[in-house]
Design an enzyme around this catalytic site. Structure first.
Site, PDB file in Angstrom:
ATOM      1  N   PRO A  35       0.833  -1.206   0.000  1.00  0.00           N
ATOM      2  CG  PRO A  35       0.020  -1.043   2.169  1.00  0.00           C
ATOM      3  CD  PRO A  35       0.708  -1.976   1.233  1.00  0.00           C
ATOM      4  CG  MET A  36       3.566   2.504  -1.566  1.00  0.00           C
ATOM      5  SD  MET A  36       4.830   2.337  -2.815  1.00  0.00           S
ATOM      6  CE  MET A  36       4.101   1.143  -3.906  1.00  0.00           C
ATOM      7  CB  THR A  37      -0.347   7.475   1.092  1.00  0.00           C
ATOM      8  OG1 THR A  37      -1.105   6.670   1.989  1.00  0.00           O
ATOM      9  CG2 THR A  37      -0.924   8.868   1.035  1.00  0.00           C
ATOM     10  N   GLY A  70      -3.717   3.694   1.645  1.00  0.00           N
ATOM     11  CA  GLY A  70      -4.658   3.776   2.762  1.00  0.00           C
ATOM     12  C   GLY A  70      -5.840   4.677   2.410  1.00  0.00           C
ATOM     13  CD  GLN A 113      -3.020   0.184   4.271  1.00  0.00           C
ATOM     14  OE1 GLN A 113      -2.753   1.321   3.873  1.00  0.00           O
ATOM     15  NE2 GLN A 113      -2.121  -0.607   4.826  1.00  0.00           N
ATOM     16  CG  HIS A 188      -2.651   1.188   7.797  1.00  0.00           C
ATOM     17  ND1 HIS A 188      -1.564   0.629   8.439  1.00  0.00           N
ATOM     18  CD2 HIS A 188      -2.145   2.207   7.030  1.00  0.00           C
ATOM     19  CE1 HIS A 188      -0.458   1.283   8.075  1.00  0.00           C
ATOM     20  NE2 HIS A 188      -0.781   2.235   7.224  1.00  0.00           N
ATOM     21  CE1 TYR A 193      -0.720   7.785   8.936  1.00  0.00           C
ATOM     22  CE2 TYR A 193       0.163   5.661   8.270  1.00  0.00           C
ATOM     23  CZ  TYR A 193       0.100   7.035   8.122  1.00  0.00           C
ATOM     24  OH  TYR A 193       0.881   7.653   7.168  1.00  0.00           O
ATOM     25  NE  ARG A 241       1.704  -2.705   5.459  1.00  0.00           N
ATOM     26  CZ  ARG A 241       2.668  -1.910   4.986  1.00  0.00           C
ATOM     27  NH1 ARG A 241       2.746  -0.643   5.354  1.00  0.00           N
ATOM     28  NH2 ARG A 241       3.547  -2.353   4.120  1.00  0.00           N
TER      29      ARG A 241
HETATM   30  C1  LIG Z   1       5.097   6.863  -1.099  1.00  0.00           C
HETATM   31  C2  LIG Z   1       4.784   5.830  -0.065  1.00  0.00           C
HETATM   32  C3  LIG Z   1       3.510   5.803   0.493  1.00  0.00           C
HETATM   33  C4  LIG Z   1       3.174   4.846   1.461  1.00  0.00           C
HETATM   34  N1  LIG Z   1       1.884   4.785   1.940  1.00  0.00           N
HETATM   35  C5  LIG Z   1       1.498   3.743   2.716  1.00  0.00           C
HETATM   36  C6  LIG Z   1       0.126   3.523   3.028  1.00  0.00           C
HETATM   37  O1  LIG Z   1      -0.789   4.244   2.584  1.00  0.00           O
HETATM   38  N2  LIG Z   1      -0.176   2.470   3.814  1.00  0.00           N
HETATM   39  C7  LIG Z   1       0.787   1.630   4.303  1.00  0.00           C
HETATM   40  O2  LIG Z   1       0.460   0.683   5.033  1.00  0.00           O
HETATM   41  N3  LIG Z   1       2.093   1.804   4.005  1.00  0.00           N
HETATM   42  C8  LIG Z   1       2.463   2.815   3.201  1.00  0.00           C
HETATM   43  N4  LIG Z   1       3.770   2.945   2.808  1.00  0.00           N
HETATM   44  C9  LIG Z   1       4.765   1.942   3.252  1.00  0.00           C
HETATM   45  C10 LIG Z   1       4.930   0.852   2.193  1.00  0.00           C
HETATM   46  O3  LIG Z   1       3.775   0.042   2.124  1.00  0.00           O
HETATM   47  C11 LIG Z   1       6.146  -0.020   2.515  1.00  0.00           C
HETATM   48  O4  LIG Z   1       5.996  -0.511   3.819  1.00  0.00           O
HETATM   49  C12 LIG Z   1       7.474   0.716   2.417  1.00  0.00           C
HETATM   50  O5  LIG Z   1       7.595   1.383   1.169  1.00  0.00           O
HETATM   51  C13 LIG Z   1       8.648  -0.230   2.587  1.00  0.00           C
HETATM   52  O6  LIG Z   1       8.607  -1.219   1.571  1.00  0.00           O
HETATM   53  P1  LIG Z   1       9.717  -1.211   0.397  1.00  0.00           P
HETATM   54  O7  LIG Z   1      11.039  -1.403   1.077  1.00  0.00           O
HETATM   55  O8  LIG Z   1       9.338  -2.346  -0.494  1.00  0.00           O
HETATM   56  O9  LIG Z   1       9.628   0.116  -0.265  1.00  0.00           O
HETATM   57  C14 LIG Z   1       4.144   3.912   1.881  1.00  0.00           C
HETATM   58  C15 LIG Z   1       5.423   3.960   1.306  1.00  0.00           C
HETATM   59  C16 LIG Z   1       5.739   4.886   0.346  1.00  0.00           C
HETATM   60  C17 LIG Z   1       7.112   4.859  -0.274  1.00  0.00           C
END
Ligand SMILES: Cc1cc2nc3c(=O)[nH]c(=O)nc-3n(C[C@H](O)[C@H](O)[C@H](O)COP(=O)(O)O)c2cc1C
Length: 380
Positions: A35-37, A70, A113, A188, A193, A241
């Site tokens: 998940p990535m915001t 999220g 999410q 989440h 959070y 999560r």
């Molecule tokens: C731009 C960005 C936005 C993120 N937004 C969320 C989110 O909305 N929800 C969440 O659980 N984790 C979020 N994360 C964390 C990622 O899910 C992940 O845990 C983190 O990037 C580490 O994984 P990686 O090493 O594969 O990048 C975000 C990460 C990034 C880079």
């Protein structure tokens, strides 16, 4: 990180491409987008055509599962960021429908999410103040790449009826996710959070049923999971999560393996289908030595585990699966670098280093599209 040349897939990377089942959901492989915001919805929280293309590319690129960014769950205190998408009403639900169809057409499964930002909210069009377990100012500073600045405000401690309202928001959003056609929802409870604030000593100072020992600090998560399951029905995938670190307190640790065992044993009793753990480097010991967080989650919950954290090296990812420390790996930055990471790895192609400018100055999709277009223009 420099470009890595990868030998064509052999038995070492095969675990990545084995099918798997999570609850009622069949996955074609073990590769998921984390998940990535991306703060790229409309101001009113509707998914957009640009988001449609963004999620569609991951499905076309071979990821078996995609977890959305999220999504806020109510029109009170849950929204964390301006331009964050929501699932808080019928119109937001309907905006997701074409994206769900697009992802399914690409062959991937899609999970929504559900996120309540609590005291870490830094942009909420419904309310000007924040809520958390206790009136404690969060550590750290607001995230600039999501349009924040300065310290977080001190939240107001939630009343019992506000807790009930937050739980109802998760449940109603899960129901809407099902109506929109998603395959499941992920609650989440990580990264600092609201639900993680309740779990965290020092932030949760409550003396009622939601504060005290680990079981009490998990009480709100337990109630959310039960309410989500009731709302979504028995055959809809529900995950949780979990993490130690927080976006505002990166190095936070629980008390040790014993506490982790207690937390995961409690989560293992919930009516859920999987746990999703995240650490900076998923394979490292969760504490000074010993097992990783993912393997502790697997061992003590008995649930399937999605592991996240710097797993964009294919051998490292395959190793997590081969050692049975996780069942699925989720990629954040790796997927942002290559929306077709699974297809590349399967073809034995190279993977590039993550380029930070994808997320700067803003972590939105317009910025990322500009960076990718500029790279294409110079043939990089
Ligand atoms: C731009 C960005 C936005 C993120 N937004 C969320 C989110 O909305 N929800 C969440 O659980 N984790 C979020 N994360 C964390 C990622 O899910 C992940 O845990 C983190 O990037 C580490 O994984 P990686 O090493 O594969 O990048 C975000 C990460 C990034 C880079």
């Amino acid at each position: 990180m420099t470009a890595t040349a990868i030998a064509a897939p052999d038995t070492a990377t095969d675990p990545l491409f084995a099918p798997f089942k999570v609850g009622a959901m069949d996955l074609p492989n073990r590769l998921a987008v984390a998940p990535m915001t991306r703060v790229s919805a409309t101001e009113t929280g509707y998914a957009t055509p640009r988001m449609h293309d963004y999620y569609g590319r991951f499905a076309d690129g071979g990821f078996g599962l995609i977890i959305t960014e999220g999504l806020y769950t109510d029109q009170a205190f849950s929204q964390g960021y301006l331009f964050q998408p929501g699932l808080s009403d019928a119109a937001q639900r309907d905006a997701w429908k074409p994206l769900v169809e697009r992802v399914h057409a690409g062959g991937a499964r899609f999970i929504a999410q559900l996120m309540h930002a609590g005291a870490l909210s830094q942009g909420n069009r419904f309310r000007g103040d924040t809520r958390g377990p206790s009136a404690v100012r969060p550590a750290g500073r607001q995230m600039v790449f999501y349009r924040g600045s300065g310290e977080y405000p001190v939240p107001t401690a939630m009343t019992k009826s506000e807790i009930d309202e937050a739980i109802a928001g998760f449940a109603a959003s899960a129901y809407r996710a099902r109506e929109a056609g998603f395959d499941g929802v992920e609650i989440h409870a990580a990264n600092g959070y609201l639900l993680d604030q309740f779990l965290s000593e020092g932030v949760n100072l409550r003396t009622d049923a939601y504060g005290g020992d680990a079981a009490a600090r998990l009480q709100i998560t337990i109630e959310v999971a039960e309410a989500v399951r009731t709302a979504a029905g028995p055959d809809f995938v529900v995950g949780v999560r979990s993490s130690q670190g927080k976006v505002n307190d990166f190095h936070h640790k629980w008390r040790g393996e014993e506490e982790a065992a207690r937390i995961y044993a409690l989560l293992g009793q919930l009516p859920i289908d999987y746990l999703h753990t995240t650490e900076f480097e998923a394979w490292q010991p969760a504490f000074d030595e010993g097992a990783s967080l993912a393997s502790l989650a697997k061992r003590h919950s008995g649930l399937p585990v999605l592991a996240n954290g710097s797993l964009h090296d294919p051998d490292r990812a395959a190793d997590m699966l081969a050692r049975h420390n996780a069942d699925v790996v989720t990629l954040g930055r790796g997927a942002l670098t290559h929306a077709d990471w699974p297809r590349r790895v399967q073809a034995g192609a190279a993977t590039e280093a993550f380029d930070q400018t994808i997320l700067a100055p803003l972590a939105d999709l317009a910025n990322a599209d500009r960076v990718h277009a500029a790279k294409q223009a110079i043939g990089a």
